[in-house]
Write a protein that holds these residues in place. Structure first.
Motif, PDB file in Angstrom:
ATOM      1  N   ILE A   1       0.836  -1.204   0.000  1.00 53.94           N
ATOM      2  CA  ILE A   1       0.000   0.000   0.000  1.00 53.94           C
ATOM      3  C   ILE A   1       0.870   1.253   0.000  1.00 53.94           C
ATOM      4  O   ILE A   1       0.717   2.137  -0.854  1.00 53.94           O
ATOM      5  CB  ILE A   1      -0.950   0.018   1.205  1.00 53.94           C
ATOM      6  CG1 ILE A   1      -1.817  -1.247   1.239  1.00 53.94           C
ATOM      7  CG2 ILE A   1      -1.812   1.280   1.190  1.00 53.94           C
ATOM      8  CD1 ILE A   1      -2.724  -1.415   0.052  1.00 53.94           C
TER       9      ILE A   1
ATOM     10  N   GLU B   1      -6.341  10.451  -0.874  1.00 54.24           N
ATOM     11  CA  GLU B   1      -6.901   9.135  -1.201  1.00 54.24           C
ATOM     12  C   GLU B   1      -7.191   8.363   0.083  1.00 54.24           C
ATOM     13  O   GLU B   1      -6.480   8.508   1.083  1.00 54.24           O
ATOM     14  CB  GLU B   1      -5.922   8.339  -2.067  1.00 54.24           C
ATOM     15  CG  GLU B   1      -6.448   7.004  -2.556  1.00 54.24           C
ATOM     16  CD  GLU B   1      -5.511   6.331  -3.555  1.00 54.24           C
ATOM     17  OE1 GLU B   1      -5.553   5.097  -3.644  1.00 54.24           O
ATOM     18  OE2 GLU B   1      -4.752   7.052  -4.242  1.00 54.24           O
ATOM     19  N   GLU B   2      -8.248   7.552   0.045  1.00 55.01           N
ATOM     20  CA  GLU B   2      -8.546   6.589   1.097  1.00 55.01           C
ATOM     21  C   GLU B   2      -8.404   5.181   0.516  1.00 55.01           C
ATOM     22  O   GLU B   2      -8.858   4.926  -0.595  1.00 55.01           O
ATOM     23  CB  GLU B   2      -9.970   6.760   1.632  1.00 55.01           C
ATOM     24  CG  GLU B   2     -10.146   7.915   2.597  1.00 55.01           C
ATOM     25  CD  GLU B   2     -11.563   7.981   3.122  1.00 55.01           C
ATOM     26  OE1 GLU B   2     -11.751   8.559   4.204  1.00 55.01           O
ATOM     27  OE2 GLU B   2     -12.477   7.465   2.450  1.00 55.01           O
ATOM     28  N   THR B   3      -7.785   4.314   1.279  1.00 53.57           N
ATOM     29  CA  THR B   3      -7.607   2.931   0.851  1.00 53.57           C
ATOM     30  C   THR B   3      -8.000   2.002   1.994  1.00 53.57           C
ATOM     31  O   THR B   3      -7.622   2.238   3.143  1.00 53.57           O
ATOM     32  CB  THR B   3      -6.138   2.652   0.455  1.00 53.57           C
ATOM     33  OG1 THR B   3      -5.752   3.526  -0.599  1.00 53.57           O
ATOM     34  CG2 THR B   3      -5.965   1.217  -0.005  1.00 53.57           C
TER      35      THR B   3
ATOM     36  N   ARG C   1      -7.755   0.945   7.440  1.00 49.84           N
ATOM     37  CA  ARG C   1      -8.067   2.118   6.622  1.00 49.84           C
ATOM     38  C   ARG C   1      -6.818   2.981   6.532  1.00 49.84           C
ATOM     39  O   ARG C   1      -6.177   3.269   7.540  1.00 49.84           O
ATOM     40  CB  ARG C   1      -9.203   2.917   7.251  1.00 49.84           C
ATOM     41  CG  ARG C   1      -9.350   4.336   6.704  1.00 49.84           C
ATOM     42  CD  ARG C   1     -10.495   5.068   7.366  1.00 49.84           C
ATOM     43  NE  ARG C   1     -10.439   6.502   7.120  1.00 49.84           N
ATOM     44  CZ  ARG C   1     -11.452   7.334   7.344  1.00 49.84           C
ATOM     45  NH1 ARG C   1     -12.588   6.863   7.817  1.00 49.84           N
ATOM     46  NH2 ARG C   1     -11.332   8.611   7.099  1.00 49.84           N
TER      47      ARG C   1
ATOM     48  N   LEU D   1       1.356   4.233  -2.891  1.00 48.50           N
ATOM     49  CA  LEU D   1       0.842   5.580  -2.664  1.00 48.50           C
ATOM     50  C   LEU D   1       1.928   6.650  -2.559  1.00 48.50           C
ATOM     51  O   LEU D   1       1.662   7.820  -2.853  1.00 48.50           O
ATOM     52  CB  LEU D   1      -0.005   5.613  -1.384  1.00 48.50           C
ATOM     53  CG  LEU D   1      -1.321   4.840  -1.395  1.00 48.50           C
ATOM     54  CD1 LEU D   1      -1.995   4.949  -0.031  1.00 48.50           C
ATOM     55  CD2 LEU D   1      -2.256   5.364  -2.483  1.00 48.50           C
TER      56      LEU D   1
END
Length: 236
Positions: free
Chosen positions: A17, A170-172, A228, A21
């Protein structure tokens, strides 16, 4: 916002992740709450031109980190997110891996302002936080219920964006695989973690042990923690 764990389809190590990002090469990087410096090591030893300032509030973990001699581009120091000993607008990226909810609630908002202070305009804040759900959480909450502090952490991030202190990039959402060799491994890493003081009487200890045993297999106990990630940016 939150998301139901059953809606999370992505399962992977968190490294996948943050590597997707963030651009960390040729950057000054702050990690707040570096713990045993496991992620610190991955970040510092991957790529090039990375200078890392790794901060921890737990004295035992910090003293252990000071014994590390093979990460010349890492500076370890004892400091909390609300008081970062760096100059204004001096870093490119700030990282918080499951550490915001460990900041005392009354210091969460000051911590956001302190992070804003040390970030360069356009600099990024990466925050990963566990969602209050999942099998591992059901064991943890037997002796350490983090629902309120995790909600406080999410609310703090939301407020930081709503007030314009940060912009949401951004949200992941993803599931982070976790593995323990056995209950002794869980006992050492979680119940006896030096950053928290857990007091379990014998009855509760046996209840936790029994709940953990339901997940024990020949190759250890496996869990998936729903996470999150909020990627924020200091406005330019």
């Amino acid at each position: 916002m939150q998301i139901k764990p059953e809606k999370i389809e992505l399962s992977c190590p968190e490294a996948e992740i943050y590597q997707r990002l963030l651009r960390l090469d040729n950057s000054d990087i702050v990690e707040l709450g570096c713990g045993r410096a496991e992620i610190t090591r991955d970040i510092a030893s991957s790529g090039s031109g990375r200078r890392v300032f790794a901060f921890e509030v737990d004295e035992a973990a910090h003293q252990a980190n000071l014994q590390i001699t093979d990460l010349p581009n890492v500076t370890f120091d004892l400091a909390g997110a609300e008081s970062i000993p760096l100059a204004d607008a001096s870093v490119d990226v700030v990282l918080m891996f499951k550490s915001l909810h460990h900041v005392p609630r009354e210091l969460m908002k000051p911590a956001m302002h302190e992070i804003h202070r040390v970030l360069k305009p356009g600099g990024q804040l990466y925050v990963s936080e566990p969602i209050f759900a999942g099998d591992f959480n059901e064991i943890l909450r037997l002796f350490h219920d983090e629902q309120q502090v995790r909600e406080a952490a999410f609310n703090t991030l939301h407020q930081a964006v709503e007030t314009g202190l940060f912009e949401l990039v951004e949200e992941t959402f993803f599931n982070s695989p976790m593995r323990f060799d056995d209950f002794a491994d869980f006992d050492n890493k979680v119940i006896n973690a030096t950053h928290s003081e857990h007091r379990l009487d014998e009855a509760l200890y046996q209840q936790v042990k029994a709940r953990f045993a339901a997940h024990q297999g020949e190759d250890g106990a496996h869990f998936e923690m729903p996470i999150r990630v909020d990627l924020l940016r200091r406005p330019a």
